[in-house]
Write an enzyme that holds these catalytic residues in place. Structure first.
Site, PDB file in Angstrom:
ATOM      1  CD  GLN A  40      92.775  -7.962  31.557  1.00 14.20           C
ATOM      2  OE1 GLN A  40      93.363  -6.383  31.335  1.00 14.20           O
ATOM      3  NE2 GLN A  40      92.560  -8.662  31.439  1.00 14.20           N
ATOM      4  CG  ASP A  67      99.007  -6.801  27.826  1.00 10.38           C
ATOM      5  OD1 ASP A  67      99.646  -7.262  28.899  1.00 10.38           O
ATOM      6  OD2 ASP A  67      97.372  -6.739  27.636  1.00 10.38           O
ATOM      7  CE  LYS A  92      96.730  -6.450  33.646  1.00 11.88           C
ATOM      8  NZ  LYS A  92      96.461  -7.147  32.200  1.00 11.88           N
TER       9      LYS A  92
END
Ligand code: NDP
Length: 292
Positions: free
Chosen positions: A96, A119, A52
């Protein structure tokens, strides 16, 4: 059979994002800045986060990696999240998952400010998605929608079967495919581990989205001719053929299913690259909303 090339499509979209960043630079606007929080040293999480951050650099974004020890307490992690919420240079960030067992993922997600939740996991953004209001759609479903769109796959009136009901993939996917817009307007069936007669249901699918986490789960006898298959699964299976000692496999038995498909995503190179790109698109959106 047409291969839904997520890698190529992701590169196209990344090229478009890079152009927008270039234009922002030349007109003195803020450059998007994505931060990624990584707790502990789970190798899969490390790989995802590194990828990412690397993709951010590729499109000209600024990026930061906040690496934290696995024994960090929940309240220390919440403090970190609060600092990111109030840092004016960070436009969007992700924490994450999965997190170590002693930390509640729900509490951490709820601490993220919805305006920086790229997200799309915060209840406010999930609610907006369900109500079809502007907000952040979680990256994997958003990436899948764009893949369908770029390949102009018809969806209206189709039967879409989603296997898996997780909060990050299956459930949002089922809501999005039923929305009154393109891609959408499907009749949706959402299946999970308690579903009965799964092969019967999947055989009636015009579009099949597999998000289960089980290697080669979907076999040829479970699909009909002409189906569109989106394989979300990323499963690590040990292999002597690769340096890393493992190979990535999907939830669909590609070799036997692909012959019956109108379209199918490969693994790797299908949904994975689209997910990362969708995250960048959300970050760009966050920057525009916060600074323009
Ligand atoms: P979860 O483990 O959270 O959810 C799996 C779902 O599959 C559950 O709803 C479960 O049902 C269902 N399931 C499990 N076994 C069966 C079965 N025998 N029959 C029917 N349904 C079953 O997984 P995620 O949604 O987080 O991820 C799914 C896969 O997608 C994983 O391989 C993951 O690595 C991958 N992934 C890939 C991404 C990408 O970018 N390509 C991004 C995110 C995930 P129940 O709810 O009843 O337990």
């Amino acid at each position: 059979m047409i291969l839904l090339d997520g890698k190529k499509t992701a590169e196209q979209i990344q090229g478009e994002i890079a152009q927008v960043v270039q234009q922002r630079k030349s007109s003195g606007k803020k450059i998007p800045h994505l931060a990624a929080v990584l707790v502990g040293d789970n190798p899969a999480s490390k790989t995802y986060v590194t990828s990412k951050v690397k993709t951010c650099e590729k499109v000209g974004f600024n990026s930061s990696l906040v690496q934290l020890a696995s024994d960090i307490t929940q309240s220390e992690l919440i403090d970190q999240v609060i600092r990111l919420n109030s840092n004016p240079d960070i436009d969007g960030y992700i924490v994450q998952l999965p997190l170590p067992k002693h930390i509640s993922e729900r509490k951490i997600i709820e601490a993220i400010h919805p305006s920086k939740d790229v997200d799309g996991f915060h209840p406010v953004n999930v609610g907006k998605m369900a109500l079809n209001l502007p907000g952040f759609i979680s990256a994997t479903p958003f990436g899948i929608l764009q893949l369908i769109k770029r390949y102009k796959i018809p969806t209206e009136g189709k039967h879409c079967v989603v296997i898996g009901r997780s909060n990050i993939v299956g459930s949002p996917m089922s809501i999005l495919m039923a929305r009154n817009e393109y891609p959408g307007n499907c009749t949706v069936t959402l299946c999970h581990s308690r579903s009965k007669n799964l092969p019967e249901i999947t055989r009636s699918a015009d579009i099949l989205i597999a998000a289960i986490g089980k290697t080669d789960f979907v076999t040829a006898d479970m699909v009909k001719e002409g189906v569109v298959v989106i394989d979300v699964g990323i499963n690590r299976v040990s292999s002597t053929e690769t340096k890393s000692g493992y190979k990535l496999k999907g939830d669909v038995k590609f070799d036997e299913v692909s012959g019956k498909c109108a379209y199918i995503t490969p693994v790797p190179g299908g949904v994975g690259p689209m997910t990362i790109t969708a995250l960048l698109q959300n970050t760009l959106l966050a920057t525009e909303q916060l600074h323009d």
